[in-house]
Design a protein around this motif. Structure first.
Motif, mmCIF file in Angstrom:
data_model
loop_
_atom_site.group_PDB
_atom_site.id
_atom_site.type_symbol
_atom_site.label_atom_id
_atom_site.label_comp_id
_atom_site.label_asym_id
_atom_site.label_seq_id
_atom_site.Cartn_x
_atom_site.Cartn_y
_atom_site.Cartn_z
ATOM 1 N N CYS A 1 35.147 39.010 49.018
ATOM 2 C CA CYS A 1 36.449 38.366 49.121
ATOM 3 C C CYS A 1 37.091 38.202 47.747
ATOM 4 C CB CYS A 1 36.309 36.997 49.778
ATOM 5 S SG CYS A 1 36.121 37.046 51.566
ATOM 6 N N GLN A 2 38.347 38.631 47.654
ATOM 7 C CA GLN A 2 39.187 38.415 46.472
ATOM 8 C C GLN A 2 38.653 39.098 45.209
ATOM 9 O OE1 GLN A 2 39.866 34.161 46.067
ATOM 10 N NE2 GLN A 2 40.266 33.927 48.254
ATOM 11 N N SER A 3 37.747 40.059 45.344
ATOM 12 C CA SER A 3 37.133 40.713 44.181
ATOM 13 C C SER A 3 38.155 41.490 43.356
ATOM 14 C CB SER A 3 36.004 41.648 44.620
ATOM 15 O OG SER A 3 34.920 40.921 45.132
ATOM 16 N N HIS A 4 37.818 41.753 42.088
ATOM 17 C CA HIS A 4 38.698 42.443 41.145
ATOM 18 C C HIS A 4 38.650 43.944 41.423
ATOM 19 C CE1 HIS A 4 40.662 43.733 37.475
ATOM 20 N NE2 HIS A 4 40.895 42.471 37.140
ATOM 21 N N PHE A 5 39.505 44.384 42.321
ATOM 22 C CA PHE A 5 39.528 45.755 42.822
ATOM 23 C C PHE A 5 39.622 46.788 41.695
ATOM 24 C CE2 PHE A 5 42.338 49.322 44.060
ATOM 25 C CZ PHE A 5 41.553 49.922 45.027
ATOM 26 N N GLU A 6 40.549 46.570 40.767
ATOM 27 C CA GLU A 6 40.812 47.563 39.727
ATOM 28 C C GLU A 6 39.586 47.792 38.840
ATOM 29 O OE1 GLU A 6 44.526 45.627 41.104
ATOM 30 O OE2 GLU A 6 42.625 44.878 40.323
ATOM 31 N N SER A 7 38.893 46.730 38.480
ATOM 32 C CA SER A 7 37.700 46.876 37.638
ATOM 33 C C SER A 7 36.581 47.597 38.366
ATOM 34 C CB SER A 7 37.212 45.494 37.176
ATOM 35 O OG SER A 7 38.103 44.931 36.251
ATOM 36 N N LEU A 8 36.461 47.355 39.650
ATOM 37 C CA LEU A 8 35.419 48.018 40.436
ATOM 38 C C LEU A 8 35.680 49.517 40.536
ATOM 39 C CD1 LEU A 8 35.060 45.319 43.221
ATOM 40 C CD2 LEU A 8 33.293 45.965 41.570
ATOM 41 N N ILE A 9 36.935 49.891 40.739
ATOM 42 C CA ILE A 9 37.285 51.311 40.800
ATOM 43 C C ILE A 9 37.068 51.968 39.434
ATOM 44 C CG2 ILE A 9 39.184 52.941 41.109
ATOM 45 C CD1 ILE A 9 38.104 51.835 43.731
ATOM 46 N N LYS A 10 37.491 51.310 38.365
ATOM 47 C CA LYS A 10 37.314 51.865 37.025
ATOM 48 C C LYS A 10 35.834 51.992 36.661
ATOM 49 C CE LYS A 10 41.712 50.275 35.080
ATOM 50 N NZ LYS A 10 42.346 49.345 34.106
#
Length: 292
Positions: free
Chosen positions: A211-220
């Motif tokens: 929930c609410q995780s930092h999507f952009e950092s995970l993709i990068k």
């Protein structure tokens, strides 16, 4: 004064009772909470909590059951379309499920690592219901970066799911700052560690986040799919449907990202990702021994 014990069900008055939580622990007047149906972790003062009655829980549970049943039904419809396509690719016409197929299929191994043992059990049951081979492992979020590489080397999956609980806190800073999130940095570090050993995005497909995780950092960091683009809550079983769509798509096909997220409860606000190849392979002639 409200008296609570571990496992009690509560809601928060300050958030208009929007999310149903389980009590994780109590430290003085501060109560640590984890979502009953969503992958959210939070803290709340005791005076802000309301204990949920049995009738209210059943009402909320009925609503959640309807959402889960809808997601399952939509996935089964998609699965039927994917099966029809495989029948054609195998050189035959589409057959109903009661008839023998003229091909066998090898689905990928899935490693589902979860920071919540109850959610893990529920997810494993759903994988099995969907006919997928899965190894489930409970690991606390903070320990995932330390343990994930060794576990992947042992299990040798083609799909890895890294999930648990998370939350963004406005009081800690900007949405762009990883330190503003409860567990996002652990998911990011775990993904980065995996990509150092498995750099090919179609060799090892990774879903990461809660929930609410930092999507952009995970993709990068190297995740193929992640949560949460709009910093919203995601349902406990949403990661399963992401993994299942990958598992049942042919390795010859790229997965449309919308096709992955549209059958989830959270949708595109909660989940997103990169163009990725499927991992299912078919063979002929049919052999039950090979498939199993």
């Amino acid at each position: 004064m409200l008296v609570l014990t571990h496992g009690d069900l509560v809601t928060r008055t300050s958030y208009n009772h929007d999310v149903l939580f389980r009590v994780k622990s109590i430290e003085g007047s501060l109560v640590k909470l984890i979502g009953e149906h969503v992958r959210l972790e939070a803290d709340a003062p005791l005076e802000d909590l309301n204990k949920v009655s049995g009738s209210e829980y059943l009402e909320r549970k009925t609503h959640i059951n309807k959402q889960e049943a809808c997601s399952y039904r939509l996935f089964r419809q998609d699965y039927r379309l994917l099966k029809e396509k495989r029948e054609v690719e195998a050189g035959g016409s589409y057959q109903d499920s009661d008839e023998k197929s003229n091909y066998f299929q090898i689905s990928p191994r899935i490693l589902h690592i979860d920071g919540d043992p109850l959610f893990l059990k529920k997810c494993v049951q759903l994988y099995e219901q969907l006919g997928l081979q899965v190894h489930g492992q409970y690991i606390q979020e903070k320990n995932m970066p330390l343990e994930v590489v060794a576990l992947v080397k042992k299990i040798q999956p083609e799909i890895v799911v890294l999930t648990g609980h998370d939350a963004y806190s406005k009081s800690k800073g900007s949405t762009k700052d990883l330190e503003s999130y409860r567990h996002s940095r652990y998911f990011v570090e775990a993904v980065r560690n995996l990509r150092q050993h498995y750099p090919h995005f179609d060799q090892l497909v990774i879903f990461a986040g809660a929930c609410q995780s930092h999507f952009e950092s995970l993709i990068k960091a190297g995740a193929n799919f992640a949560s949460s683009p709009a910093r919203v809550n995601i349902h406990a079983i949403d990661p399963v449907y992401v993994a299942a769509r990958i598992a049942y798509t042919s390795f010859m096909d790229h997965i449309n990202i919308w096709d992955v997220v549209r059958n989830t409860i959270s949708g595109e606000k909660g989940l997103g990702g990169l163009q990725t190849r499927g991992l299912l392979r078919i063979g002929m002639p049919y052999s039950e021994d090979v498939e199993n």
